[in-house]
Write an enzyme that holds these catalytic residues in place. Structure first.
Site, mmCIF file in Angstrom:
data_model
loop_
_atom_site.group_PDB
_atom_site.id
_atom_site.type_symbol
_atom_site.label_atom_id
_atom_site.label_comp_id
_atom_site.label_asym_id
_atom_site.label_seq_id
_atom_site.Cartn_x
_atom_site.Cartn_y
_atom_site.Cartn_z
ATOM 1 N N CYS A 191 0.479 -1.143 6.800
ATOM 2 C CA CYS A 191 0.003 -3.078 7.505
ATOM 3 C C CYS A 191 -1.376 -3.194 7.648
ATOM 4 O O CYS A 191 -2.055 -2.048 7.804
ATOM 5 C CB CYS A 191 1.277 -2.723 8.372
ATOM 6 S SG CYS A 191 0.246 -2.141 10.389
ATOM 7 N N GLU A 214 1.445 5.491 11.191
ATOM 8 C CA GLU A 214 -0.258 5.765 11.162
ATOM 9 C C GLU A 214 -0.880 6.152 12.409
ATOM 10 O O GLU A 214 -1.412 6.789 12.746
ATOM 11 C CB GLU A 214 -0.575 5.071 10.276
ATOM 12 C CG GLU A 214 -0.233 4.694 8.792
ATOM 13 C CD GLU A 214 0.413 4.536 8.655
ATOM 14 O OE1 GLU A 214 0.449 3.810 7.503
ATOM 15 O OE2 GLU A 214 1.242 3.758 9.343
ATOM 16 N N TYR A 240 -12.473 -7.246 10.034
ATOM 17 C CA TYR A 240 -13.673 -7.535 10.838
ATOM 18 C C TYR A 240 -14.531 -6.242 11.277
ATOM 19 O O TYR A 240 -13.276 -5.156 11.694
ATOM 20 C CB TYR A 240 -12.406 -8.099 12.131
ATOM 21 C CG TYR A 240 -13.732 -8.031 13.572
ATOM 22 C CD1 TYR A 240 -14.147 -8.814 13.833
ATOM 23 C CD2 TYR A 240 -13.689 -7.255 14.297
ATOM 24 C CE1 TYR A 240 -14.756 -9.135 15.352
ATOM 25 C CE2 TYR A 240 -14.211 -6.983 16.240
ATOM 26 C CZ TYR A 240 -14.496 -8.667 15.757
ATOM 27 O OH TYR A 240 -15.797 -7.953 17.013
ATOM 28 N N CYS A 279 2.871 2.146 14.735
ATOM 29 C CA CYS A 279 3.428 2.588 13.228
ATOM 30 C C CYS A 279 2.890 3.731 13.036
ATOM 31 O O CYS A 279 2.313 4.850 14.439
ATOM 32 C CB CYS A 279 2.093 1.674 12.881
ATOM 33 S SG CYS A 279 2.520 0.237 12.249
ATOM 34 N N CYS A 337 -3.122 -1.129 11.204
ATOM 35 C CA CYS A 337 -3.354 -0.239 10.658
ATOM 36 C C CYS A 337 -4.384 -0.098 9.751
ATOM 37 O O CYS A 337 -5.279 1.138 10.218
ATOM 38 C CB CYS A 337 -2.040 0.620 9.891
ATOM 39 S SG CYS A 337 -0.575 1.216 11.016
#
Length: 242
Positions: free
Chosen positions: A88, A55, A125, A53, A91
């Site tokens: 997303c 990012e 997480y 991506c 990311c």
């Protein structure tokens, strides 16, 4: 409202997305603002096997150019329209792992604003969670009793703890004057499971109450509908330095 530096970052990202969009593999541009005010740009590379991506491209460019100048804000834009887009899920997790305090420029009902990676991924997480002290959230009204030693126990429902390092965190709507979180270092010394109906006057006293009736009233306040046969955890702790 965005600051001047963040507004300029966003403008550069939109321009970059529009300039290098090819309506195929490269459609999203991203950018990062560093602590010193530098802007680092990047572009996504779509592939059916999973290309990076925008990012992630920015993070790579940052690591190879200004690794000692930490990222404070990131933004992304969709080239065909120039619209600012939110990151997303992947990311969000990657940036959260880098620093949950990094801000993203996102569009809300009131326009462009900033939200931290932590805000955008509230149940992320956390690979380092097991290395940090467990956090025991307490009602702010218990602070004095905990500091004086009158309260060295807490009754918990569906809120598991273990023996070991801990932080007592006081939930205060106002927090401190500077907005900082109030916490005290502690150690959990014992955890036992009991039925609510088996709690005793001694448990009430260790929990900072004068009677079992007072303890039960507090349990009803914190856990409405808790029945007499419900399992509860009796968590004993001490403050570090005691």
């Amino acid at each position: 409202m965005l600051t001047h530096d963040v507004r300029e970052l966003t403008r550069q990202v939109i321009d970059h997305a529009r300039q290098y969009n090819d309506d195929d593999a490269h459609t999203v541009a991203a950018g990062a603002l560093t602590a010193s005010g530098r802007v680092v740009l990047g572009l996504n590379t779509y592939h059916f096997l999973g290309g990076p991506c925008g990012e992630i491209a920015v993070l790579s460019n940052h690591a190879s150019s200004f690794p000692d100048d930490p990222i404070t804000v990131m933004a992304a834009a969709y080239g065909p329209t120039g619209d600012v887009v939110a990151p997303c899920g992947k990311c969000r997790q990657i940036v959260h792992d880098l620093s949950p305090d990094i801000q993203f420029v996102v569009r809300d009902s009131g326009g462009l604003e900033m939200r931290s990676a932590r805000d955008l991924l509230p149940f992320a997480y956390d690979q380092h969670a097991a290395e940090r002290p467990q956090r025991i959230h307490m009602w702010q009204g218990y602070e004095s009793a905990i500091r004086t030693g009158a309260k060295r126990q807490t009754i918990r429902v569906d809120d598991p703890f273990r023996c070991g390092p801990a932080e007592i965190v006081f939930d205060n709507d106002n927090d401190n004057d500077n907005g900082a979180e109030l916490s005290l270092p502690a150690v959990v010394t014992d955890v036992r499971t009991s039925r609510r109906s088996d709690l005793t006057a001694v448990d009430a006293q260790r929990d900072g109450f004068e009677s079992l009736a007072e303890l039960n009233a507090a349990l009803d306040m914190h856990y409405p509908g808790l029945g007499p046969d419900a399992p509860v955890d009796v968590v004993t702790f001490r403050l570090l330095g005691d």
